[in-house]
Write an enzyme that holds these catalytic residues in place. Structure first.
Site, PDB file in Angstrom:
ATOM      1  N   ASP A 252       0.846  -1.190   0.000  1.00  0.00           N
ATOM      2  CA  ASP A 252       0.000   0.000   0.000  1.00  0.00           C
ATOM      3  C   ASP A 252       0.881   1.239   0.000  1.00  0.00           C
ATOM      4  OD1 ASP A 252       0.737   0.356   2.758  1.00  0.00           O
ATOM      5  OD2 ASP A 252      -0.679  -1.276   3.184  1.00  0.00           O
ATOM      6  N   LYS A 274      -4.946   3.221  -0.893  1.00  0.00           N
ATOM      7  CA  LYS A 274      -5.937   4.194  -1.350  1.00  0.00           C
ATOM      8  C   LYS A 274      -5.715   4.549  -2.805  1.00  0.00           C
ATOM      9  CE  LYS A 274      -7.710   7.000   2.300  1.00  0.00           C
ATOM     10  NZ  LYS A 274      -7.123   7.538   3.477  1.00  0.00           N
ATOM     11  N   MET A 387      -1.055   8.548  12.807  1.00  0.00           N
ATOM     12  CA  MET A 387      -2.242   9.012  12.076  1.00  0.00           C
ATOM     13  C   MET A 387      -2.799  10.293  12.689  1.00  0.00           C
ATOM     14  SD  MET A 387      -3.959   5.270  11.481  1.00  0.00           S
ATOM     15  CE  MET A 387      -3.208   4.444  12.857  1.00  0.00           C
TER      16      MET A 387
END
Ligand code: SAH
Length: 463
Positions: A252, A274, A387
């Site tokens: 990813d 994504k 995050m």
């Protein structure tokens, strides 16, 4: 025409043979240790012996004879090594050995030696020997060290097991080509992986099945591999090895391009992160895909940024594998907190400023950010928020609301450990202004604590 070789590389069976080492110092000791390891019966002659050598004399295969060397001493010897600092003596040993046709090595004097000793990587029964023909021993040692890192220590075990089945394989496949194919599939497939991870019994069952040709459809294996925060030099040896043997790699956006460069060239690459502006692949779809690929016999590498077990959902992926009876292994990686802290010169703990460190995700499963705020305000600790970028303003507001002092030092590290790394330092109340002023991108990690101040002194990474 190819360049002539100065030496014939051979492995000499010396077990139970009488060998003589002249000299009683450290160098002699190193050679004696090698000879003993190879099963030789060793006599060592010297007027005096170093302490370490005296300690070895308990070994039954070693005799220390305290005297000066004489010509008769070479009688009945299969191999001679001269390891003294007396040039005349070394030359004398060499001459006598040549006259009597006994192989001789004079340490550091290839011109006096009939054989020279290589640098070795010992994965017995697998042995790798490297020699520069006495021209550049340091170079040979450097190459040896490189090999040491890329040849897994369990290769010896694998070679041992191969030895056990060699006869059977030979009688089953009369053509050398078939034997080669058989061994190739053993050494580069799941059987080898099982040996590397200590599952010897399973490996043998698989090998016997392969030999009997009774195996049903072969199942593949999944490697859940921590790819670290970005710098490819931070990969583990194991990660690199598995990346280079996988048939399929799922990755990813957290896995850096530089790391992807090291994946096996002809592996199929599947992006599961994504899409630009869109949704990331659903976790359940990824889990399912891993199972399907492994069931079709593929060696599947699931590359995860940082460490798979730290905010990496690695646990969920392997849960599905285990439910489906797919074998897997997990390789730890350097987590972002560790990589970003070192590459920004901010130690996560310090005797004066922080005695504990906490990794926190600023992003919960249901999309909220409901955290035990009260626990974060204590002094003498470091909090690392993963995050944290999109919710950073909210985060700073909450921390202030729960009593953290407004001048608490903060660092935001963007794309840590990569050439694009950027480090922003501010204070808790300065976060909104920093975010308005700077254009900061993911992935970004936030470090909260007095340790951030150490960066002024300890920053070393110039990108
Ligand atoms: N398993 C990963 C973390 C995945 S969560 C690990 O152990 O590192 C994703 C978060 O990790 C990002 O939002 C960011 O906060 C952090 N992160 C990962 N790589 C990073 C990097 N190179 N620089 C800064 N932060 C990083």
């Amino acid at each position: 025409m190819a360049r002539r070789m100065d030496y014939l590389p051979i492995f000499f069976k010396i077990s139970q043979k009488q060998c003589l080492v002249v000299g009683g110092g450290d160098v002699a000791l190193r050679k004696i240790n090698l000879l003993l390891k190879s099963g030789a019966i060793v006599e060592c002659i010297a007027p005096s012996f170093c302490q370490a050598l005296l300690k070895c004399s308990a070994d039954n295969a070693l005799t220390l004879t305290k005297k000066t060397f004489e010509a008769v001493d070479i009688q009945n010897q299969s191999l001679l090594i001269s390891a003294t600092d007396n040039e005349a003596l070394n030359a004398e040993v060499s001459r006598l050995a040549h006259d009597a046709n006994i192989p001789v090595n004079v340490v550091d004097a290839p011109e006096l030696s009939s054989f020279i000793m290589p640098s070795i990587v010992d994965r017995s029964p697998l042995l790798i020997a490297v020699s520069s023909g006495g021209k550049a021993p340091v170079l040979a040692r450097i190459i040896r060290a490189k090999l040491e890192t890329i040849v897994p220590s369990a290769y010896g075990r694998l070679a041992e097991i191969a030895g056990e089945y060699r006869g059977q394989v030979k009688s089953k496949f009369s053509h050398i080509k078939d034997r080669r194919l058989f061994w190739e599939s053993v050494f580069s497939g799941n059987i080898a992986e099982k040996v590397f991870t200590g599952r010897i019994k399973e490996a043998k069952v698989d090998l016997e099945r392969l030999l009997a040709n009774t195996k049903a459809q072969e199942l593949g294996e999944v490697y859940l591999v921590g790819a670290g925060p970005g710098d490819p030099d931070l990969l583990t040896f194991k990660a690199l090895r598995l990346m280079q043997q996988a048939d399929v790699v799922l990755y990813d956006r957290l896995v850096s391009d530089a790391v992807m460069e090291l994946v096996r060239r002809d592996a199929e690459l599947i992006y599961v992160g994504k899409k630009t502006g869109g949704q990331s692949s659903r976790q359940s779809d990824i889990n399912k895909r891993l199972v399907e690929l492994a069931k079709s016999g593929k060696r599947v590498c699931r590359l995860k940024g940082g460490d798979p077990f730290i905010f990496g959902r690695g646990g969920e992926e392997i849960e599905t594998l285990s439910e489906n009876g797919i074998s897997f292994q997990v390789v730890p990686g350097i987590t972002a907190a560790s990589g970003c802290s070192t590459y920004s010169g901010i130690p996560l703990t310090h005797r004066d400023y922080s005695q504990s460190c906490r990794f926190v995700t600023a992003h919960l499963k249901d999309g909220t950010c409901d955290l035990p705020w009260g626990e974060f305000v204590a002094e003498q600790q470091t909090i690392v928020f993963y995050m944290a970028l999109s919710g950073a303003k909210h985060l700073s507001g909450k921390l202030i609301e729960h009593g953290m002092r407004k001048n608490m030092p903060i660092a935001l590290i963007e794309k840590g450990t990569t050439p694009e790394q950027k480090v922003y330092t501010t204070t808790l109340s300065g976060i909104p202004e920093l975010l308005d002023k700077e254009d900061i991108h993911a992935p970004t990690l936030m470090i909260v604590g007095e340790v951030v101040k150490l960066r002024e002194k300890l920053n070393w990474y110039a990108n």
